[in-house]
Design a protein around this motif. Structure first.
Motif, short mmCIF file in Angstrom:
data_model
loop_
_atom_site.label_atom_id
_atom_site.label_comp_id
_atom_site.label_asym_id
_atom_site.label_seq_id
_atom_site.Cartn_x
_atom_site.Cartn_y
_atom_site.Cartn_z
N THR A 258 49.02 37.67 41.42
CA THR A 258 48.94 36.22 41.58
C THR A 258 47.46 35.82 41.59
O THR A 258 47.36 34.67 41.80
N LYS A 259 46.29 36.68 41.63
CA LYS A 259 45.20 36.23 41.44
C LYS A 259 44.94 35.55 40.18
O LYS A 259 44.08 34.62 40.01
N LYS A 260 45.81 35.90 38.99
CA LYS A 260 45.56 35.51 37.88
C LYS A 260 44.11 35.60 37.18
O LYS A 260 43.53 34.82 36.54
N ARG A 261 43.38 36.97 37.62
CA ARG A 261 42.14 37.04 36.94
C ARG A 261 42.37 37.53 35.66
O ARG A 261 43.32 37.98 34.96
N PRO A 262 41.18 37.32 34.87
CA PRO A 262 41.23 37.70 33.50
C PRO A 262 41.42 39.21 33.27
O PRO A 262 40.90 39.88 34.17
N ILE A 263 42.07 39.82 32.38
CA ILE A 263 42.30 40.98 32.09
C ILE A 263 40.85 41.55 31.81
O ILE A 263 40.56 42.88 32.13
N TYR A 264 40.01 40.80 31.17
CA TYR A 264 38.83 41.56 30.57
C TYR A 264 37.54 40.31 30.55
O TYR A 264 38.24 39.07 30.46
N ILE A 265 36.54 40.61 30.48
CA ILE A 265 35.39 39.65 30.35
C ILE A 265 34.51 40.10 29.25
O ILE A 265 34.10 41.13 29.17
N LEU A 266 34.53 39.33 28.08
CA LEU A 266 33.54 39.85 26.97
C LEU A 266 31.89 39.28 27.12
O LEU A 266 31.73 38.19 27.81
N ARG A 267 31.37 40.21 26.83
CA ARG A 267 29.72 39.87 26.99
C ARG A 267 29.23 39.64 25.64
O ARG A 267 28.19 39.12 25.67
N GLU A 268 29.65 40.38 24.45
CA GLU A 268 29.07 40.38 23.26
C GLU A 268 30.18 40.71 22.46
O GLU A 268 30.88 41.58 22.48
#
Length: 311
Positions: free
Chosen positions: A293-303
């Motif tokens: 339910t938080k709907k956070r992204p599965i991953y975050i890209l840095r580069e």
């Protein structure tokens, strides 16, 4: 084009070996290749190795996370970035034999086959306790879940674009790829091969991590633990009711209401333990719901390799 997705976590020693092994059979593959290395927040020089490969070969792409998000997130990111008509997932440690790729590509040319998976024919070299629990996990999950999973199946598989697109539609936060690959359906044929050891480096999968991973698989693909908790709760209530009737009858007949304290304490502790167990099972499912339910992204890209070219 064939897209090769390679999740990497502290694989600075194995990345060059993997790349060289695939390049060695590139002519036998007979298709243009696209490497997609996913750096899952490595603490060693994995990213440096990926930058070097990307600068030397235009077919090498990489995604680097801002931190460690886990292999499941790396697999999802790789599948999402893949552009090939055929997509394969492989480990960088060469436990997935690249020399099987030509045979797998030949098999998937059959229009009735959507995926060619691989499975270990044995567990040679693996600790016996880990092998035992792995076999028990597959036995259990296949009994309590409608999604069947093959014992010894690897993430190493070759998939058509249609199957990859179907998997990408499952954008859930709590991911268990072995189950997702099976849940989407599609016709899958398996190739068996002898178990292989890592060519270099150390595995990041401890027994405790594998145990937690197996629990995630059970929770994500079965509600049987909730049914068990309900059954245990109902059975405890009935047993407690019968026990109360017996205690009252004994007190009326023998006028000895003070007797039996040891057994009473044991019963209280037993029922309390069952309640905590059931609450723990329910809490596990509620925790998964909470994260979804938080709907956070599965991953975050840095580069990525594109940001490297723009510098």
């Amino acid at each position: 084009m064939l897209s090769i997705i390679v999740p990497c976590y502290n694989e600075e020693e194995t990345v060059p070996l993997f790349y060289a092994a695939v390049e060695k059979i590139r002519s036998a593959i007979g298709q243009s290749l696209e490497y997609i290395f996913v750096n899952d927040g490595s603490h060693d020089k994995t990213l440096i190795e990926l930058r070097r490969l990307a600068s030397q070969n235009k077919s090498v792409r990489y995604l680097s996370f801002s931190r460690n998000f886990g292999k499941e997130s790396a697999l999802y990111a790789g599948l999402k970035a893949a552009k090939g008509d055929l997509v394969t997932v492989m480990d960088a440690d060469l436990q997935d034999p690249p020399e099987l790729l030509p045979k797998m590509i030949g098999m998937i040319q059959d229009p009735e086959i959507d995926c060619v998976g691989t499975r270990r024919a044995d567990r040679a070299g693996e600790p016996k306790i880990r092998s035992f629990f792995a076999r028990q996990f597959y036995h259990l999950i296949n009994r309590i879940s409608s999604t069947q999973m093959i014992d010894g199946a690897r993430d190493f598989r070759l998939m058509t674009r249609q199957m990859v697109d179907a998997i990408l539609e499952l954008s859930e936060y709590n991911r268990f790829s072995k189950g997702l690959f099976s849940w989407v359906g599609f016709n899958t044929e398996y190739i068996s091969y002898p178990n292989r050891e890592r060519v270099a480096g150390r595995t990041s999968w401890s027994f405790w991590k594998l145990f937690n991973y197996s629990l995630d698989g059970i929770v994500n693909f079965s509600d049987a633990p909730l049914n068990i908790a309900s059954f245990v709760g109902a059975f405890s209530c009935i047993a407690s009711g019968i026990a109360m009737v017996l205690i009252v009858v004994r007190a009326l007949m023998y006028h000895n209401s003070a007797a039996g304290w040891p057994s009473l304490v044991c019963i209280i502790l037993f029922l309390g333990g069952l309640q905590l167990l059931c609450l723990g099972i329910i809490g596990k499912y509620i925790g998964k719901i909470f994260l979804e339910t938080k709907k956070r992204p599965i991953y975050i890209l840095r580069e990525t390799e594109q940001s490297l070219k723009s510098k």
